[in-house]
Design a protein around this motif. Structure first.
Motif, PDB file in Angstrom:
ATOM      1  N   ASP A  99      -2.650  13.150  11.987  1.00 38.68           N
ATOM      2  CA  ASP A  99      -2.041  12.323  13.100  1.00 38.68           C
ATOM      3  C   ASP A  99      -1.574  11.351  12.818  1.00 38.68           C
ATOM      4  OD1 ASP A  99      -3.335  15.189  13.717  1.00 38.68           O
ATOM      5  OD2 ASP A  99      -4.899  14.376  14.335  1.00 38.68           O
ATOM      6  N   LEU A 100      -2.838  10.249  12.043  1.00 38.60           N
ATOM      7  CA  LEU A 100      -1.888   8.619  11.809  1.00 38.60           C
ATOM      8  C   LEU A 100      -0.261   8.611  11.930  1.00 38.60           C
ATOM      9  CD1 LEU A 100      -3.627   6.102  11.386  1.00 38.60           C
ATOM     10  CD2 LEU A 100      -2.552   6.908   8.275  1.00 38.60           C
ATOM     11  N   LYS A 148       1.828  10.416  13.262  1.00 44.56           N
ATOM     12  CA  LYS A 148       1.914  10.637  14.803  1.00 44.56           C
ATOM     13  C   LYS A 148       1.835   9.087  15.471  1.00 44.56           C
ATOM     14  CE  LYS A 148       1.783  15.116  15.696  1.00 44.56           C
ATOM     15  NZ  LYS A 148       0.817  16.507  16.203  1.00 44.56           N
ATOM     16  N   ALA A 149      -0.113   8.572  15.379  1.00 42.72           N
ATOM     17  CA  ALA A 149      -0.025   7.329  16.302  1.00 42.72           C
ATOM     18  C   ALA A 149       0.862   6.307  15.565  1.00 42.72           C
ATOM     19  CB  ALA A 149      -1.277   7.368  15.319  1.00 42.72           C
ATOM     20  N   GLY A 181       0.029  20.669  17.973  1.00 42.11           N
ATOM     21  CA  GLY A 181      -0.724  19.157  18.352  1.00 42.11           C
ATOM     22  C   GLY A 181      -1.939  20.150  18.540  1.00 42.11           C
ATOM     23  N   GLN A 182      -2.423  21.490  18.086  1.00 45.80           N
ATOM     24  CA  GLN A 182      -4.467  22.335  18.205  1.00 45.80           C
ATOM     25  C   GLN A 182      -5.081  21.024  17.171  1.00 45.80           C
ATOM     26  OE1 GLN A 182      -1.575  23.350  17.356  1.00 45.80           O
ATOM     27  NE2 GLN A 182      -1.513  25.767  17.973  1.00 45.80           N
ATOM     28  N   LEU A 238     -14.471  18.760  15.806  1.00 47.94           N
ATOM     29  CA  LEU A 238     -14.080  17.214  16.842  1.00 47.94           C
ATOM     30  C   LEU A 238     -12.029  17.964  17.622  1.00 47.94           C
ATOM     31  CD1 LEU A 238     -13.054  14.461  17.682  1.00 47.94           C
ATOM     32  CD2 LEU A 238     -12.540  14.193  15.887  1.00 47.94           C
ATOM     33  N   ARG A 279     -11.346  18.757  21.186  1.00 49.88           N
ATOM     34  CA  ARG A 279      -9.970  18.487  21.888  1.00 49.88           C
ATOM     35  C   ARG A 279      -9.447  19.267  22.285  1.00 49.88           C
ATOM     36  NH1 ARG A 279      -6.624  15.584  16.387  1.00 49.88           N
ATOM     37  NH2 ARG A 279      -5.172  17.133  16.821  1.00 49.88           N
ATOM     38  N   GLU A 334     -11.626  20.043  25.821  1.00 51.69           N
ATOM     39  CA  GLU A 334     -11.003  18.594  27.029  1.00 51.69           C
ATOM     40  C   GLU A 334      -9.618  18.740  27.294  1.00 51.69           C
ATOM     41  OE1 GLU A 334     -12.171  15.001  24.957  1.00 51.69           O
ATOM     42  OE2 GLU A 334     -13.927  15.373  24.562  1.00 51.69           O
ATOM     43  N   MET A 374     -15.493  14.589  30.541  1.00 51.48           N
ATOM     44  CA  MET A 374     -16.251  15.343  30.296  1.00 51.48           C
ATOM     45  C   MET A 374     -16.721  15.769  29.662  1.00 51.48           C
ATOM     46  SD  MET A 374     -11.848  16.903  30.616  1.00 51.48           S
ATOM     47  CE  MET A 374     -11.663  15.088  29.484  1.00 51.48           C
ATOM     48  N   PRO A 422      -3.915   2.472  15.463  1.00 51.20           N
ATOM     49  CA  PRO A 422      -4.106   3.755  15.327  1.00 51.20           C
ATOM     50  C   PRO A 422      -4.390   4.635  14.050  1.00 51.20           C
ATOM     51  CG  PRO A 422      -1.934   2.120  14.949  1.00 51.20           C
ATOM     52  CD  PRO A 422      -3.505   1.569  15.283  1.00 51.20           C
ATOM     53  N   PHE A 438      -7.202   6.115  16.690  1.00 46.43           N
ATOM     54  CA  PHE A 438      -6.285   7.377  17.187  1.00 46.43           C
ATOM     55  C   PHE A 438      -7.358   8.067  17.182  1.00 46.43           C
ATOM     56  CE2 PHE A 438      -4.393   7.202  21.361  1.00 46.43           C
ATOM     57  CZ  PHE A 438      -4.373   5.026  21.781  1.00 46.43           C
ATOM     58  N   VAL A 439      -6.960   8.150  15.617  1.00 44.57           N
ATOM     59  CA  VAL A 439      -7.064   9.655  14.366  1.00 44.57           C
ATOM     60  C   VAL A 439      -8.753   9.937  14.463  1.00 44.57           C
ATOM     61  CG1 VAL A 439      -6.793  10.095  11.801  1.00 44.57           C
ATOM     62  CG2 VAL A 439      -4.884   9.245  12.899  1.00 44.57           C
ATOM     63  N   GLU A 440      -9.580   9.067  13.982  1.00 45.13           N
ATOM     64  CA  GLU A 440     -10.749   9.092  14.026  1.00 45.13           C
ATOM     65  C   GLU A 440     -11.555   9.108  15.087  1.00 45.13           C
ATOM     66  OE1 GLU A 440     -13.498   6.253  12.348  1.00 45.13           O
ATOM     67  OE2 GLU A 440     -11.401   5.114  12.264  1.00 45.13           O
ATOM     68  N   THR A 441     -11.267   9.222  16.472  1.00 37.95           N
ATOM     69  CA  THR A 441     -11.601  10.213  17.328  1.00 37.95           C
ATOM     70  C   THR A 441     -10.900  11.492  17.984  1.00 37.95           C
ATOM     71  OG1 THR A 441     -10.179   8.628  19.205  1.00 37.95           O
ATOM     72  CG2 THR A 441     -12.564   7.669  18.357  1.00 37.95           C
ATOM     73  N   GLY A 442      -9.297  11.850  17.255  1.00 42.43           N
ATOM     74  CA  GLY A 442      -9.406  12.752  17.703  1.00 42.43           C
ATOM     75  C   GLY A 442      -8.351  12.946  19.133  1.00 42.43           C
ATOM     76  N   VAL A 487      -4.991  12.115  19.140  1.00 41.24           N
ATOM     77  CA  VAL A 487      -3.635  12.894  18.590  1.00 41.24           C
ATOM     78  C   VAL A 487      -4.131  14.149  18.680  1.00 41.24           C
ATOM     79  CG1 VAL A 487      -1.975  12.234  16.998  1.00 41.24           C
ATOM     80  CG2 VAL A 487      -3.777  10.466  17.387  1.00 41.24           C
ATOM     81  N   GLN A 488      -2.912  14.385  19.715  1.00 37.41           N
ATOM     82  CA  GLN A 488      -2.419  15.636  19.725  1.00 37.41           C
ATOM     83  C   GLN A 488      -1.100  15.838  19.372  1.00 37.41           C
ATOM     84  OE1 GLN A 488      -4.250  18.653  22.124  1.00 37.41           O
ATOM     85  NE2 GLN A 488      -6.488  17.571  22.194  1.00 37.41           N
ATOM     86  N   GLN A 502      -9.777  11.304  27.172  1.00 39.22           N
ATOM     87  CA  GLN A 502     -10.913  11.461  27.047  1.00 39.22           C
ATOM     88  C   GLN A 502     -10.747  11.139  25.155  1.00 39.22           C
ATOM     89  OE1 GLN A 502     -14.495  12.925  29.259  1.00 39.22           O
ATOM     90  NE2 GLN A 502     -15.325  13.208  27.402  1.00 39.22           N
ATOM     91  N   LYS A 503     -10.654  11.394  24.401  1.00 35.88           N
ATOM     92  CA  LYS A 503     -10.996  11.155  23.560  1.00 35.88           C
ATOM     93  C   LYS A 503      -9.862   9.226  22.946  1.00 35.88           C
ATOM     94  CE  LYS A 503     -12.729  15.313  21.218  1.00 35.88           C
ATOM     95  NZ  LYS A 503     -14.000  14.635  21.944  1.00 35.88           N
ATOM     96  N   ILE A 561      -9.715   7.390  25.842  1.00 38.78           N
ATOM     97  CA  ILE A 561     -10.103   6.031  26.074  1.00 38.78           C
ATOM     98  C   ILE A 561     -11.379   6.083  24.676  1.00 38.78           C
ATOM     99  CG2 ILE A 561     -11.694   6.011  27.865  1.00 38.78           C
ATOM    100  CD1 ILE A 561      -9.028   6.121  28.655  1.00 38.78           C
ATOM    101  N   ARG A 597     -12.484   2.476   6.140  1.00 35.49           N
ATOM    102  CA  ARG A 597     -11.854   2.236   4.086  1.00 35.49           C
ATOM    103  C   ARG A 597      -9.939   2.501   4.545  1.00 35.49           C
ATOM    104  NH1 ARG A 597     -12.104   6.125   0.666  1.00 35.49           N
ATOM    105  NH2 ARG A 597     -12.292   8.275   2.656  1.00 35.49           N
TER     106      ARG A 597
END
Lengths: 770, 161, 280
Positions: free
Chosen positions: A17-18, A20-21, A480-481, A655, A659, A662, A703, B88, B91-95, B97-98, B140-141, B143, B161
């Motif tokens: 995920d990181l 991607k971000a 992405g799941q 989590l 997701r 949602e 939601m 970034p 985004f990862v921590e709150t989920g 990113v899909q 939502q995640k 936001i 960390r």
């Protein structure tokens, strides 16, 4: 192993995920490089025609053009598809919809490609076309696949249980209604993309955005007449798929281009408009429902007639129909039923797999019909659902006995206890000027896995590398799941390693093992069990080898710990990299095959329905509570709150499960309120994201997701699939909320402001726009 | 044509056609594939970049327009702010990113928003991200992530960390 | 490859336009570059106006407010003179496109595109905007109602550009209102929109009403009958209902994929009723 700079995806589960971000993930569309060619196709532009000729000579002569190919250049069957192989790679005898690919061009630049595609000349002789499923089944209709035994009927299915529809006449209360659901476009952000190269040894490497790399290999090989061993398919994480990449898009075309241009990397990336035209949609559907209950409100009989417009090709249309048929009566005990479903060929855009897979359509019809019945009986709609909701051991409308975990009752209890439900009257009364408020409910179920016949198999492979790091070779695609992160987590638990330490290798037909599609709410359910098996096997082997290395101590005295094995009585430790070097490469790899349980029930004797997936063994359940506010002046419908209660068995990572729900909910909300893929005479009228409206951040509500405790014996750590169940409920919950607010609800979707205003005016269907 | 601009904090001089779309220049010539394209028509926000700190669509900008500008892509987010950007990781921590295809553009829109409004409400965050379509998360995640990053940016929440 | 010229001052602009009379002008690119994408054939020469500071001015000039054609929607929206004094315009601009589109698109672009759904236009109509045009040799100024002649059609001669709009000094409006109905809340094209300016007496009687609708005709539409029906009457559901009826008759919406003509007509009238809630 690393063809021409292909990025290997050697990332641990935590990094995905990181990456991607930070913009570092390499999607199928992200490969560029010196000497890369561009491939593209010329599409038919007419809905139904006989092909008299395709002239590529002018294109071939244009500057920068390397190849211009037609069906004549294809040596294999030129047919692809999952069940019926009825879709040509490049159209040969005829065109069956406007998006059919007719010629393939490869050029040095995108500009040269675009110019050359215009120079292809098509000699087409137009045939009468058919765009309406009812007309397609009428006598004398133009036949789209002259060789198909059923004419334009791709597949028809019928299940009758108890005394069937006759019981409706005996019911104390009966309601009936007809509903129309539109096509829904997946609108994944990453349009179809990939690149390919023919290596010096003749092998073709095809990297593409796909949910099905192993199945693609077989299809491409057959269609192009190639030895499957010559093909290596690589599937990086997709930029969204949702079923729309469950099958071949660019793969065969890229392979064909690579055959013609050996040694050159070739890229194909569809534009948004091309994606909308040529990719499959959620089936447009017409559903006629009749539901009857006794005077106590117990459902007695259901008659459902479902027609899916499948477009010109079998992109899983038969399987979509079968899943719809199985779920037609929702999560309720209904002793008598007649369910008939048809999937019909037309010259419209192709319909196929889309998250929900035939269920959102029937869930919409069933759940709106349940509210009609509640109104007729004067019953509270949530209470009526609780009365009829299945428990384990009950039988649903198509005659399937629920033998797995079944917690829809708990889902409904949680909604009933929710402050939104308890406080709904006061909330509705507090509506401001020109506003009306309503609260609606829906209850749904969703099958997990493929069904009884098609083997639902995962093959997991885990390796302890010479560097002491574990690698997990994923057989199913990451869409992405976060499924690959879940596999990593499962492996790490069994292997006693730190979270995020296992390397994840994304599907590659040379290195990973076939494990089916990333679809059907099955990936974690099936492949997760395979991972647990492989990890257990490898752990035992490592402990045994370590015990031997420490001179004959018992494996039971050993513990596998992060980065090392420890002999507990003495505290002696063996680092994993050292242990790895004491083993042969073969010893360090463990493979486990898991087949998900297949139902042995036979609610229908029809082998075709069984083959297409009837019935399933395991189901997830869900219930939705939606609160809406309607503006009387404009018909604008605003979703104020949306609560989803889900039974997906045990939770590995809450989590990740949340997701999924949602995301599915907002796709379901888009299906209900915004999204209307439009085609007239096969021509797309909503060709892009300006005209095909999906929700923005301002349109999605806040939601709430509630997971009810559950445990499914057959799932890894007790879980069931959660990828799809969230998409089935929002549309009917919103529609029921609208009815609660204004006393009527359109039976056409989406609920545009115009349709809502008509409902407000009491016009309903009458006077509605087509 | 020769174009001078600052890319992710570094002065750059590139030679390219003036009518080349900025998204193509960045992806194809400069290797910045974190800039995504998903519609080519200004309707999705996947190609969002920061131009002099403002969120803009690189599919509707031509290379010539870069002359003299400061451009930040997702790859340069940390460099531009001198310190690690909290977005970034949040985004990862709150989920949030899909599939990740919208994420770079989403993160940059969030960065532009937080520059203007360091403590946005959830409604303001939704407004600030309303030009970036996401098909996976239901928003939502995302936001949640921007709220968390905003709090970290203000020093109200500890950094990971 | 197309030429792209970025004039740095007006002199360079006139030179570029004379050297390339066929060139297309753009500022933000949010309309023109989208349209060019769909066009086959070689692209035209392009003149990008974004560097022309003269066109980006927002200032008071002799009692009028001048909004430069090159000012972006975001710039105008955030300007204190607009935020504070012209909420009807600020609300309309806040509903336009998305943050990115507002950062790129300009007022001049919205004017020249002349879509009946252009979000900035209904407020400019009720505010009595005049469009300032300039060429190398001369300038002229005309009411927005004369500048915009039809969908995509404007009174702009070869060699002329839009310099900006002039808004007359605010005339003490009691109530400024804008509402847009779209298919969603962002990135939305107006199905119908309404801009309204009302001046009320201390007793709540309408002294003057100006109403303009978007997306209900070939251009932004006014309905003088509806305005007249409000004048001299207390603002309330009775007077507004009557005005709504008259407005519905005056407007000439069409059917398209987004909404039917009858929906647009009905909602155009309905939107007036909202003013009852907003009684000053």
């Amino acid at each position: 192993m690393n063809p021409r700079g292909f990025q290997d995806g050697r990332k641990t589960s935590r990094d995905g995920d990181l990456a991607k971000a930070r913009g570092l993930e390499m999607f199928a569309a992200d490969r560029y490089g010196a000497g890369m060619l561009w491939a593209g196709v010329r599409r038919a532009g007419v809905a139904h025609a006989a092909i008299e000729g395709v002239d590529t000579s002018r294109a071939l002569a244009a500057p920068g053009v390397v190849a211009a190919l037609t069906h004549a250049d294809i040596k294999g069957s030129n047919r692809q598809g999952v069940i019926q192989r009825d879709q040509p790679v490049l159209a040969d005898d005829r065109v069956r919809h406007r998006g059919d690919a007719v010629a393939l061009v490869v050029a040095e630049t995108r500009q040269a490609l675009a110019a050359a595609l215009e120079l292809i000349s098509l000699q087409l002789s137009e045939l009468p076309a058919v765009f309406d499923p009812d007309q397609a089944l009428a006598k004398g209709a133009p036949i789209i696949h002259p060789g198909h035994a059923g004419g334009n009927l791709l597949l028809g299915g019928r299940v009758e249980t108890g005394r069937g529809e006759a019981v409706l006449a005996e019911c104390a209360a009966m309601v009936e209604a007809e509903y129309r659901l539109p096509w829904q476009e997946h609108a994944y952000l990453e349009t179809e993309a990939g690149w390919a190269i023919q290596e010096d040894d003749g092998r073709l490497i095809i990297v593409s955005s796909t949910q099905t790399p192993f199945r693609d290999r077989q299809e491409v090989a057959e269609a192009l007449g190639l030895d499957p061993a010559r093909l290596r398919m690589i599937a990086p994480p997709t930029g969204g798929a949702f079923g729309g990449k469950d099958g071949v898009s660019v793969q065969s075309l890229l392979a064909l281009a690579a055959l013609a241009c050996p040694g050159r990397p070739i890229k194909m990336w569809w534009s948004r408009e091309e994606s909308f035209l040529a990719s499959p949609k959620r089936h447009r559907a017409r559903l006629r429902y009749r539901l009857g209950a006794d005077s106590q409100g117990r459902f007695q009989a259901l008659a459902a007639e479902i027609v899916y417009d499948t477009g010109p090709y079998d992109h899983l249309g038969g399987a979509v129909l079968t899943l719809g048929l199985e779920h037609a009566g929702g999560p309720y005990r209904i002793p008598n039923a007649l369910i008939e479903a048809r999937a019909v060929y037309t010259n419209n855009p192709v319909s196929g797999a889309f998250r929900g897979f035939g269920v959102p359509q029937v869930a919409a019809a069933m759940e709106m019909t349940v509210d009609l019945l509640a109104a007729k009986l004067g019953r509270d709609p949530l209470d009526l659902r609780r009365l009829n909701a299945v428990r384990r051991g009950d039988i649903i409308a198509p005659g399937v006995t629920l033998t797995g975990s079944t917690e829809i009752g708990q889902c409904l209890d949680r909604l009933e206890a929710h402050d939104l439900w308890r406080g709904r009257r006061a909330w509705k009364e507090a509506a401001g000027p020109f506003q009306r408020r309503g609260v609606g409910v829906a209850a749904v179920m969703h099958a997990v896995g493929y069904g009884p016949m098609v083997p639902d198999v995962g093959n997991a492979k885990i390796e302890l590398g010479a560097d002491g790091v574990f690698s997990l070779f994923c057989g199913v695609v990451e869409m992405g799941q976060g499924n690959s992160a879940t596999y990593g987590l499962l492996a790490e638990r069994v292997l006693g390693q730190e979270p995020g330490s296992v390397r994840l290798i994304q599907p590659d037909t040379d290195r990973c093992l076939p494990s089916g599609s990333a679809s059907a709410s099955r990936t974690t359910f099936t492949f997760g069990n395979a991972v647990l098996g492989a990890a257990t096997l490898l752990r035992e082997r490592l402990l045994a080898r370590a015990a031997d290395a420490l001179l004959g101590v018992a494996p039971a005295e050993m513990a596998l710990l992060p980065g090392r094995v420890r002999h507990l009585p003495t505290g002696k430790e063996l680092p994993l990299d050292l242990l790895a070097r004491l083993m042969t490469p073969e010893q360090r790899v463990a493979v486990h095959r898991h087949r998900a349980p297949a139902s042995t029930q036979r609610p229908s004797a029809d082998p075709v329905l069984q083959m297409h997936g009837l019935p399933h063994e395991v189901f997830s359940f869900g219930a939705v509570l939606a609160a809406v506010e309607i503006d009387e002046l404009t018909g604008r419908l605003r979703v104020e709150r949306l609560i989803t209660a889900v039974d997906c068995g045990g939770l590995i990572d809450p989590l990740l499960a949340e997701r999924q729900v949602e995301g599915a909910v907002v796709q379901g909300l888009g299906y209900g309120l915004y999204e209307e893929f439009l085609a007239r005479e096969g021509r797309v009228l909503s060709p892009d994201l300006a005209t095909y409206i999906i929700p923005t951040a301002l349109d999605a509500p806040e939601m709430e997701t509630v997971f009810v405790p559950g445990h499914e014996e057959s799932g890894p750590l007790g879980l069931k699939g959660v990828g799809e169940v969230g998409i089935d409920g929002p549309l009917p919950a919103l529609a029921n909320a609208l009815r609660d607010a204004v006393g009527d609800c359109p039976r056409r979707f989406p609920l545009t402001p115009e349709r809502v205003l008509e409902a407000l005016a009491g016009a309903g269907e009458r006077g509605g726009r087509p | 044509m020769r174009i001078n601009f600052v890319l992710n904090g570094e002065p750059r001089r590139v030679e390219c056609d003036p009518d080349r779309r900025v998204v193509d220049l960045l992806r194809e010539e400069l290797g910045l594939t974190g800039v995504k394209e998903a519609c080519g028509a200004g309707e999705c926000g996947a190609c969002t970049v920061l131009v002099d700190g403002q969120a803009r669509l690189s599919c509707l900008m031509l290379a010539a327009q870069l002359e003299g500008r400061e451009l930040t892509t997702i790859e340069g987010l940390a460099a531009a702010g001198q310190t690690l950007d909290p977005l970034p990781a949040s985004f990862v921590e709150t989920g949030a990113v899909q599939c990740g295809f919208c994420t770079p553009g989403m993160v940059l829109s969030a960065r532009a928003l937080l520059e203007r409004a360091p403590a946005p409400s959830r409604r303001e965050i939704r407004q600030g991200l309303s030009g970036n379509l996401c098909r996976c998360t239901g928003y939502q995640k995302i936001i949640d992530a921007v709220e968390l990053a905003a709090a970290r940016g203000r020093g109200d929440e500890p950094w990971p960390r | 490859m197309a030429k792209v010229i970025l004039p740095a001052d007006m002199g360079q602009l006139w030179e570029a336009m004379e050297a390339h009379p066929e060139a297309r002008l753009y500022a933000g690119g949010t309309d023109l570059l989208v349209r060019l994408r769909a066009q086959a054939g070689p692209p035209p020469a392009l003149v990008c106006l974004e560097r022309l500071e003269e066109l980006r001015i927002i200032e008071e000039r002799g009692g009028e407010l001048f909004l430069g054609a090159g000012a972006t929607h975001a710039q105008i929206l955030e300007h204190p003179k607009v935020r504070g004094r012209l909420p009807v315009l600020a609300r309309a601009l806040a509903s336009l496109g998305s943050p990115q589109v507002r950062n790129m698109g300009t007022l001049g672009g919205n004017l020249v595109t002349a879509s009946p759904a252009g979000d900035s236009l209904p407020p400019l109509y009720v505010l009595g905007a005049e469009v300032q045009l300039i060429s190398r040799k001369a300038g002229r100024r005309l009411p927005i109602t004369e500048f915009i002649k039809g969908p995509g059609r404007v009174d702009l001669n070869p060699g002329e550009v839009v310099a900006g709009v002039c808004l007359p000094k605010s005339e003490g409006w009691t109530l400024q209102h804008f509402e847009k109905v779209g298919r969603r809340d962002a990135l939305a094209i107006a199905l119908v929109s309404l801009a309204a300016l009302l001046r009320l007496s201390s007793e709540g009687v309408v002294e003057e009403a100006r109403l303009a609708w978007g997306s209900v005709g070939p251009t932004v539409m006014r309905a003088p009958q509806a305005e007249a029906a409000l004048k001299g009457r207390p603002l309330g559901l009775a007077s507004l209902g009557e005005a709504a009826e008259l407005a519905g008759q005056a407007l000439t919406p069409i059917d398209d994929l987004r909404a039917s003509a009858s929906y647009r007509r009905r909602v155009a009238g309905n939107l007036l009723l909202r003013l009852a809630e907003r009684e000053a």
